[in-house]
Design an enzyme around this catalytic site. Sequence first.
Site, PDB file in Angstrom:
ATOM      1  N   ASN A 269       0.922  -1.263   0.059  1.00 61.72           N
ATOM      2  CA  ASN A 269      -0.053  -0.125   0.044  1.00 61.72           C
ATOM      3  C   ASN A 269       1.005   1.302   0.103  1.00 61.72           C
ATOM      4  OD1 ASN A 269       1.207  -0.300   2.638  1.00 61.72           O
ATOM      5  ND2 ASN A 269      -0.797   0.583   3.594  1.00 61.72           N
ATOM      6  N   CYS A 271       1.853   3.644   2.139  1.00 61.02           N
ATOM      7  CA  CYS A 271       2.979   3.918   3.300  1.00 61.02           C
ATOM      8  C   CYS A 271       3.951   2.682   3.371  1.00 61.02           C
ATOM      9  CB  CYS A 271       2.189   4.707   4.450  1.00 61.02           C
ATOM     10  SG  CYS A 271       1.500   5.927   3.806  1.00 61.02           S
ATOM     11  N   GLU A 273       3.285  -0.610   4.831  1.00 60.80           N
ATOM     12  CA  GLU A 273       3.304  -1.327   5.793  1.00 60.80           C
ATOM     13  C   GLU A 273       2.467  -2.649   5.267  1.00 60.80           C
ATOM     14  OE1 GLU A 273       1.842   1.753   5.539  1.00 60.80           O
ATOM     15  OE2 GLU A 273      -0.059   1.666   6.461  1.00 60.80           O
ATOM     16  N   THR A 421      -3.569  10.202  11.042  1.00 63.41           N
ATOM     17  CA  THR A 421      -4.646  10.887  11.483  1.00 63.41           C
ATOM     18  C   THR A 421      -5.307  10.108  12.770  1.00 63.41           C
ATOM     19  OG1 THR A 421      -5.423  11.277   9.265  1.00 63.41           O
ATOM     20  CG2 THR A 421      -7.109  11.986  10.820  1.00 63.41           C
TER      21      THR A 421
HETATM   22  O1  CDP Z   1      -4.325   7.491  10.508  1.00 60.99           O
HETATM   23  P1  CDP Z   1      -4.901   7.016   9.360  1.00 60.99           P
HETATM   24  O2  CDP Z   1      -6.158   5.739   9.591  1.00 60.99           O
HETATM   25  O3  CDP Z   1      -5.701   8.211   8.566  1.00 60.99           O
HETATM   26  O4  CDP Z   1      -3.956   6.485   8.364  1.00 60.99           O
HETATM   27  P2  CDP Z   1      -2.525   6.166   8.321  1.00 60.99           P
HETATM   28  O5  CDP Z   1      -2.234   4.970   9.362  1.00 60.99           O
HETATM   29  O6  CDP Z   1      -1.654   7.439   8.411  1.00 60.99           O
HETATM   30  O7  CDP Z   1      -2.107   5.539   6.787  1.00 60.99           O
HETATM   31  C1  CDP Z   1      -2.745   4.150   6.671  1.00 60.99           C
HETATM   32  C2  CDP Z   1      -2.883   4.053   5.291  1.00 60.99           C
HETATM   33  O8  CDP Z   1      -4.025   4.601   4.632  1.00 60.99           O
HETATM   34  C3  CDP Z   1      -1.655   4.370   4.105  1.00 60.99           C
HETATM   35  O9  CDP Z   1      -0.664   3.592   4.136  1.00 60.99           O
HETATM   36  C4  CDP Z   1      -2.208   4.408   2.901  1.00 60.99           C
HETATM   37  O10 CDP Z   1      -2.419   3.132   2.364  1.00 60.99           O
HETATM   38  C5  CDP Z   1      -3.834   4.909   3.386  1.00 60.99           C
HETATM   39  N1  CDP Z   1      -3.751   6.567   3.134  1.00 60.99           N
HETATM   40  C6  CDP Z   1      -4.119   7.160   2.215  1.00 60.99           C
HETATM   41  O11 CDP Z   1      -4.449   6.413   1.313  1.00 60.99           O
HETATM   42  N2  CDP Z   1      -4.079   8.277   1.910  1.00 60.99           N
HETATM   43  C7  CDP Z   1      -3.817   9.061   2.959  1.00 60.99           C
HETATM   44  N3  CDP Z   1      -3.775  10.659   2.628  1.00 60.99           N
HETATM   45  C8  CDP Z   1      -3.161   8.812   3.956  1.00 60.99           C
HETATM   46  C9  CDP Z   1      -3.081   7.377   4.077  1.00 60.99           C
END
Ligand code: CDP
Length: 570
Positions: A269, A271, A273, A421
């Site tokens: 994905n 980021c 992970e 977030t």
């Molecule tokens: O905290 P949150 O659930 O918003 O997301 P995160 O843990 O920072 O990011 C998890 C995953 O969400 C990332 O690896 C992406 O696959 C996706 N993501 C995205 O598609 N677009 C973003 N602006 C941020 C995260």
Amino acid sequence: MPISENAKAVLEKRYLIRDENGQPTETVDGLFHRVADAIAQADAVFDAGADVAATAQSFYEMMTGLEFLPNSPTLMNAGRPLGQLSACFVLPVGDSMEEIFDAIKNAALIHKSGGGTGFSFSRLRSRGSTVNSTGGVASGPISFMKVFNAATEAVKQGGTRRGANMGILRVDHPDIMDFITCKNDTREITNFNLSVGITEAFMQAVEQNTDYPLVDPASRQITGRLSARKVFEAIIQSAWQTGEPGIIFLDRLNRDNPVPSLGEIESTNPCGEQPLLPYEACNLGSINLVRHLKKTDSGWALDRDKLSDTVRKAVHFLDNVIEVNKYPLPEIDQMTRSTRKIGLGVMGFADMLLYLGIPYNSEAGVEMGRTVMELVESVGHQASQALAAQRGAFPCFDQSVFRDAAPLRNATVTTIAPTGTLSIIAGVSSGVEPVFAYAYIRNVMDNTHLIEANGILKDVLVSRGLYSEALMQQIVEQGSLAHIAGIPEDIRRVFVCAHDVSPVWHVKMQAAFQTYTDNAVSKTVNFPNSATQDDVREVYELAYRLGCKGTTIYRDGSRQEQVLNIGKVN
Ligand code: CDP
């Protein structure tokens, strides 16, 4: 509800349902009821007599108690018509116009719903090779990546969150050198994170200082040879300069592929992970470790019973998400349900260490990382087994690497997400990263600035009679406590920030969590601006030796737009 004003501001801005005038039609409390109710519904699918209301109440309490939060798309879309709940997708990119533009269309649909997409471009024929139908020459992966990037840019304007992509190219693709440098102009391909897909054969060639073959994916012909060390140096040089590309160890992702018969893992994905098969989605969720501490006579300690309890509830929650999720494509629906991957991780780890009085950059800190994640992993797998007993193993279990062991409901259970977030909502340090700074300004979307000061530090300073506005101002300006004489040594040793932690400790911590994580660990290794390319090489080699699945580095100041700025009020 222990949710701060900052967290409420983020939720109100991005997550609440709105009417056509842009006014929220639900409250923050209403959001958590909406999510809990929608996710609990899945219980009735497996057991007609299930007490759905009781499950909904327990999910509601777990979220509003900030013990666990599901990834953003679940918070945004659960219980709503769109109903797309996953953060992570991988889409295939085949070597034809139809397949390339299908992937762009599918990515746009996913971005619109708040999900992120990863792609391997390794199947695209190299730049300059022949196109049979027209007799012309192929544009190559990088030129198509620019089209994907432009599509993401356009969709961004309508969506609630900026579309994010991962682009991967195998190190033996003939266009690899162009790929390594394609973001050196930091205005290019801005909606992508890039990683070079490294193979074991390549790492051996680096070690032995030999050449390795480049293979055109369309013809399977060897089109040339490159010195492995030269390519490795080019990756290091580029990452040192701009932070990109990262590296991922493809053979390691496939060593841990739970269902190899379904295909090869070629991408993660955005980021990094979550390694996934083409058309596979994964929903993530993170446990807030700060809410799993208990007070003892000798101070704070990890509350193992409470953590185990939350892990069990969270696995139940995430398995339910797979059930009620509305997938953007039938292929994704089919693939995701056949493996039922979930990604349970943690956030607030660095904050937890502050309570425990353990420096992040110490053997004790790394040991605590192992302790926490070993518990999450083992209880998580037990919980997935218990669900399998009630609901059945994941459909491809009999073809999986687990087929001779106890049935599992989910082909993977654990992932360490960045929690960009979620950590703001929970008011804790993100993922397993060290505290970035103890008093700083955070730039959120649309030039909104949130001022944040670390409450744990403040409490300690107040209790020791050391707190003053002037001191906090000094911390904002310096970004670190390391050189502030007015703060006693024992506090400075524990309250370390990302830049006080040497890159080697960053990698050791990543490796500690990786040992007990089915998928991968989101981690950025922070370097000071003065770091050299040799420093970067050392970290890459260490990450490889310690069993990490990839590495992302960032040298302070190497990119103009930084999400987190130390000491800048604007
Ligand atoms: O905290 P949150 O659930 O918003 O997301 P995160 O843990 O920072 O990011 C998890 C995953 O969400 C990332 O690896 C992406 O696959 C996706 N993501 C995205 O598609 N677009 C973003 N602006 C941020 C995260």
